[in-house]
Motif scaffolding. Structure first.
Motif, PDB file in Angstrom:
ATOM      1  N   SER A   1       0.762  -1.178  -0.071  1.00 13.55           N
ATOM      2  CA  SER A   1      -0.071   0.126  -0.014  1.00 13.55           C
ATOM      3  C   SER A   1       1.000   1.351  -0.032  1.00 13.55           C
ATOM      4  CB  SER A   1      -0.941  -0.020   1.340  1.00 13.55           C
ATOM      5  OG  SER A   1      -1.536   0.969   1.264  1.00 13.55           O
TER       6      SER A   1
ATOM      7  N   LEU B   1      -1.981   7.023   2.074  1.00 16.73           N
ATOM      8  CA  LEU B   1      -3.413   7.407   1.957  1.00 16.73           C
ATOM      9  C   LEU B   1      -3.863   8.503   3.073  1.00 16.73           C
ATOM     10  CD1 LEU B   1      -5.101   4.265   0.875  1.00 16.73           C
ATOM     11  CD2 LEU B   1      -4.421   5.909  -0.605  1.00 16.73           C
TER      12      LEU B   1
ATOM     13  N   ALA C   1      -8.336   6.126   2.901  1.00 20.15           N
ATOM     14  CA  ALA C   1      -8.199   4.754   3.759  1.00 20.15           C
ATOM     15  C   ALA C   1      -9.656   4.463   4.215  1.00 20.15           C
ATOM     16  CB  ALA C   1      -7.194   5.142   4.979  1.00 20.15           C
TER      17      ALA C   1
ATOM     18  N   GLN D   1     -11.773   2.831   1.332  1.00 24.91           N
ATOM     19  CA  GLN D   1     -11.341   1.695   0.995  1.00 24.91           C
ATOM     20  C   GLN D   1     -11.944   0.603   1.963  1.00 24.91           C
ATOM     21  OE1 GLN D   1      -7.193   1.163   0.410  1.00 24.91           O
ATOM     22  NE2 GLN D   1      -7.153   2.395  -1.524  1.00 24.91           N
TER      23      GLN D   1
ATOM     24  N   LYS E   1      -4.364  -1.618   7.835  1.00 25.64           N
ATOM     25  CA  LYS E   1      -4.228  -0.371   6.966  1.00 25.64           C
ATOM     26  C   LYS E   1      -3.434   0.894   7.806  1.00 25.64           C
ATOM     27  CE  LYS E   1      -7.364   0.267   4.063  1.00 25.64           C
ATOM     28  NZ  LYS E   1      -6.771   0.005   2.849  1.00 25.64           N
TER      29      LYS E   1
ATOM     30  N   SER F   1      -0.521   2.414   5.562  1.00 27.31           N
ATOM     31  CA  SER F   1      -0.663   3.576   4.668  1.00 27.31           C
ATOM     32  C   SER F   1      -0.855   4.895   5.401  1.00 27.31           C
ATOM     33  CB  SER F   1      -2.390   3.376   4.105  1.00 27.31           C
ATOM     34  OG  SER F   1      -2.726   2.147   3.578  1.00 27.31           O
TER      35      SER F   1
ATOM     36  N   MET G   1      -8.674   8.127  10.920  1.00 29.61           N
ATOM     37  CA  MET G   1      -9.785   7.130  10.249  1.00 29.61           C
ATOM     38  C   MET G   1     -10.999   7.205  10.998  1.00 29.61           C
ATOM     39  SD  MET G   1      -7.970   4.262   8.121  1.00 29.61           S
ATOM     40  CE  MET G   1      -6.613   3.536   9.304  1.00 29.61           C
TER      41      MET G   1
END
Length: 417
Positions: free
Chosen positions: A33, A36, A41, A44, A392, A396, A410
């Motif tokens: 990856s 992001l 993220a 996704q 992630k 990322s 996030m």
């Protein structure tokens, strides 16, 4: 994914294969990856996994050879449940086939019932749990689960009575079990990494040479009594792992409490260290929180929770060791603990911009080895939203940000929608 999981044990490799080709592709994508934004993220993360009811319905339709229609699937499941005396309820069907939640956590008994209803072998059941449900498979280190696994192996012998007979054996064990708490004198024997594999092999041998129902039931009863101390050992092992990483430390391990105090100058509470009440009191402590500030508003506006953070995985107010001794350590707490520990311990490497794929591999290997070998739990599943959130975060995060801050960004982005 040439580097990912390098040196991984055969057991972990088999588990990853059992999760399916799509799972391996997702893991490979995470490994490679690029950085992001938190919003990208999160998009996704939400788009990669269809809701639980869709995955479940598709699997049942394929297994029964019918159209992927809730009514047809439900009729097949109801018929099998009635024939095999499984006791499915309307609430079960509504939860599994109608709910819009992305994730549902089935208990061991429900998973056993479904495997019997579809006449799945142990290996087929494992693939069903991992690849369709994205959840923990039955655990040989838990007495009840061992009984379910044994009766799955002997469906041909017990026929439509497998569920009823399994329940009878479990009730017998509860009535005849002596104190299974492992004392200090023999504790080491049951905390060793890899014991899960040994006990699994033992029950597999039991499955080879039985010719009658009475013989099969006698065998599993002897097995349960012979290993009763080991069934509590897995809980002790998870607690020991938690304590080692959180507060006590061990050989070459700095406790999370120490790492966090060095990094932030703050002391973590003994319990409830993910407690959202600290947001207002000490804003910087939010770095170890879950973006829960807007969770209530999300549920109010949408009528349900997407369950990226599942309350069965993370129990905000129930981290104290005393409660863990009775209830066990939730798998989600172990993952979170190792994530925070890994990121704080490698702050210098992260800030220097070291190869993120190497950092990802190290995190993946550490967590899986701990979950599987030490705690008898399911490895990280890249298609399970909760697990993917941490994967992630490690793969990322943008330059200049550490993965802990990125994790919270996030979640804040998700709950602010």
């Amino acid at each position: 994914m040439s580097e990912c999981g390098a040196g991984q044990s055969p057991d972990l490799e088999r588990l990853l294969v059992a999760q399916g080709a799509r799972t391996r592709i997702v893991l490979s994508d995470l490994h490679a990856s690029k950085p992001l934004s938190a919003s990208e993220a999160q998009n996704q993360l939400l788009s990669e996994t269809p809701p639980f009811c869709e995955r479940f319905s598709q699997f049942l339709a394929r297994r029964y050879g019918v159209e992927d229609d809730p009514k047809e699937v439900k009729a097949c499941l109801r018929s099998a449940g009635k024939k095999k005396r499984l006791g499915f309820s309307s609430a079960n069907f509504s939860q599994w086939l109608s709910s819009s939640k992305w994730e549902q956590n089935l208990d061991a008994r429900s998973l056993f019932k479904l495997c019997l209803a579809m006449e799945l072998s142990v290996e087929e059941g494992r693939a069903f749990a991992y690849d369709c449900l994205h959840q923990t498979w039955l655990n040989y280190r838990i007495a009840e689960d061992s009984v379910y696994l044994y009766f799955l192996e002997h469906q041909g012998l017990f026929g439509d009575e497998a569920f009823v007979r399994a329940c009878e054996v479990i009730e017998w064990f509860k009535e005849n079990e002596t104190d299974a708490t492992v004392g200090a004198s023999g504790e080491g024997d049951y905390l060793a990494a890899g014991y899960t594999s040994l006990i699994a092999r033992e029950i597999s041998v039991l499955s080879c040479d039985v010719s009658s129902q009475s013989q099969a039931i006698d065998e599993i009863k002897h097995y349960l009594l012979r290993n009763r101390r080991a069934f509590s050992g897995i809980r002790q092992s998870a607690i020991q792992t938690y304590n080692t990483y959180f507060s006590e430390g061990g050989v070459g391990i700095t406790p999370l409490t120490g790492l966090y105090k060095d990094a932030e100058g703050l002391t973590l509470p003994r319990s409830g260290y993910l407690d959202s009440s600290y947001i207002q009191e000490i804003p910087s402590r939010k770095r170890l929180l879950w973006g829960t500030a807007n969770r209530g508003r999300w549920i109010e506006n949408n009528g349900s929770d997407l369950d990226i953070l599942n309350r069965r995985d993370i129990l905000i107010e129930q981290h104290s060791v005393g409660k863990m001794l009775k209830r066990g350590v939730p798998r989600g707490n172990i993952i979170a603990l190792l994530f925070f520990h890994y990121c704080l311990e490698r702050r210098d490497e992260i800030s220097c911009g070291n190869n993120r794929s190497v950092l990802f591999d190290g995190f993946y290997w550490l967590v899986n080895t701990t979950l599987v070998d030490e705690c008898g739990m399911m490895p990280l599943h890249p298609r399970k939203p909760f697990d993917a959130l941490f994967l992630k975060s490690v793969s990322s995060y943008p330059a200049g940000l550490d993965p802990i801050v990125y994790l919270n960004q996030m979640l804040e982005d998700f709950y602010a929608r």
